[in-house]
Design an enzyme around this catalytic site. Sequence first.
Site, short mmCIF file in Angstrom:
data_model
loop_
_atom_site.label_atom_id
_atom_site.label_comp_id
_atom_site.label_asym_id
_atom_site.label_seq_id
_atom_site.Cartn_x
_atom_site.Cartn_y
_atom_site.Cartn_z
N THR A 133 2.70 -0.25 24.90
CA THR A 133 2.29 0.85 25.88
C THR A 133 2.45 1.25 27.15
O THR A 133 3.18 0.98 27.19
CB THR A 133 0.84 -0.50 25.80
OG1 THR A 133 0.07 -0.28 26.68
CG2 THR A 133 1.87 -1.64 26.73
N ASP A 134 1.61 1.93 27.59
CA ASP A 134 1.83 2.59 28.76
C ASP A 134 1.69 2.15 29.92
O ASP A 134 2.01 2.33 31.55
CB ASP A 134 1.63 4.28 28.90
CG ASP A 134 -0.08 3.66 29.23
OD1 ASP A 134 -0.82 2.55 28.75
OD2 ASP A 134 -1.27 4.60 28.99
N GLU A 135 1.15 0.67 30.10
CA GLU A 135 0.67 -0.11 30.72
C GLU A 135 1.85 -1.38 31.25
O GLU A 135 2.17 -1.41 33.01
CB GLU A 135 -0.29 -1.67 30.03
CG GLU A 135 -1.61 -1.11 30.27
CD GLU A 135 -3.26 -1.78 30.03
OE1 GLU A 135 -2.59 -2.50 30.46
OE2 GLU A 135 -3.95 -1.16 29.39
N TYR A 159 -1.21 -8.78 30.49
CA TYR A 159 -0.66 -8.44 29.29
C TYR A 159 0.47 -7.86 29.47
O TYR A 159 1.43 -7.09 28.74
CB TYR A 159 -2.15 -7.70 29.08
CG TYR A 159 -2.06 -6.52 27.55
CD1 TYR A 159 -1.74 -6.79 26.68
CD2 TYR A 159 -2.10 -5.30 28.35
CE1 TYR A 159 -1.81 -6.11 25.45
CE2 TYR A 159 -1.93 -4.22 27.69
CZ TYR A 159 -1.53 -4.24 26.03
OH TYR A 159 -0.91 -3.63 25.16
N LYS A 163 4.10 -7.46 27.21
CA LYS A 163 4.37 -6.05 26.55
C LYS A 163 5.57 -5.72 27.58
O LYS A 163 6.87 -5.44 26.05
CB LYS A 163 3.25 -4.85 26.45
CG LYS A 163 2.11 -4.80 25.52
CD LYS A 163 2.11 -5.55 24.38
CE LYS A 163 2.38 -4.51 23.39
NZ LYS A 163 3.17 -4.83 22.05
#
Length: 353
Positions: A133-135, A159, A163
């Site tokens: 993810t970009d997060e 989260y 990741k």
Amino acid sequence: MKLLITGGAGFIGSHVVRLFVTKYPEYQIYNLDKLTYAGNLANLSDIEHAPNYTFIKGDITDAKFIDDMFAELAFDGVIHLAAESHVDRSITDPMSFVMTNVVGTVNLLNAAKNTWAAGASGFDGKRFYHVSTDEVYGSLHNPDEFFTEETAYDPQSPYSASKAASDHFVRAYGNTYKLPVVLSNCSNNYGPNHFPEKLIPLMIHNIQTNKPLPVYGKGENVRDWLFVVDHARAIDAVFHNGRLGETYNIGGFNEWKNIDLVHLLCEIMDRKLGRPKGTSAQLITYVTDRAGHDLRYAIDAHKIMNELGWQPSLQFEQGLEKTVDWFLENQEWLDNVTSGNYQKYYESMYANR
Ligand code: NAD
Ligand code: DAU
């Protein structure tokens, strides 16, 4: 090609499984999923009887089960999507994110490494693809900035930290053991089968049922939205043509402030439901902000576009119309996921291996 796809009963995974099962009839596709609250096989009912498709119920945190499955099925490739994926849940229950996203990923890496290393051709022709993810890049504050593949990791939620940790493990296995890995980091997806705890499907459901539309904080946070089928197409491109050891950012160059997006959804829903203009917007309710809420995500997707020729196929307004139509036409799906009926049904149907 014997291909393991993890998390294939979830939102993005189900679109990836469908694409691969239909586009590559010569591949044997194995979908491994624990069927948590977020995964259900109704997402795949149209392809469940395809001769090149097998579902396996199982948990990636169970190392022995994962090792045994790799030994038995001798996969050639892995596309790993299984994860706990909802930021709000990670704030109340971080440990389940550590277990699935970090420990589960390392279990898969170990099984792939050990099984492939012991085989006659070693790592030749094998590929471990980790979907992220970009997060992991944190939050952007300057409007001219974008996340590139070189942006330093700066995860801000449990989260995104989980990741980020999993991404680091994947790269470490590539570097240390020469495991053939490839990664991608994508922006916010939307589309059919999106679990209705996430912004877009939650708003559609609440507008339809005349419930308040909870906008966190002032609704100023910005997300970069991509239609889920376009993400699945990007995953196809990276899996087949991405260079080993590389990372590809995937995004729609499509930034929206949450409050503007909610207003757009209200307009579309008023039209679809035959309500006077402005009716649904009256449901907008500002609520307490998410703790540690990232302000803005925006992906620079030039690398995948230039190198692999991928680009989004849908304009956002088109994609949103399609999505709203899908939810209005699939009321039974929505009722069954929100009530937990699917989870009970599929749990009783599939025993753990
Ligand atoms: P999702 O929550 O809809 O689906 C996750 C799937 O994983 C579910 O089917 C669930 O049953 C399964 N799963 C969870 N724990 C498991 C376990 N321990 N063992 C086996 N299966 C398990 O998630 P999603 O939105 O489809 O996201 C899929 C992947 O893509 C995730 O890795 C996520 O981080 C990443 N991603 C998501 C987005 C997005 O906008 N949704 C964007 C970029 C990247
Ligand atoms: O950027 C990719 C990520 O996008 C994925 O890695 C995650 O798995 C996925 O869940 C998504 O994370 P977000 O936190 O951005 O998505 P969510 O739909 O939860 O929230 C989108 C924005 O809307 C965010 O700024 C929070 C806000 N929001 C969300 C909900 C659920 C609200 O204002 N109200 C809400 O009720």
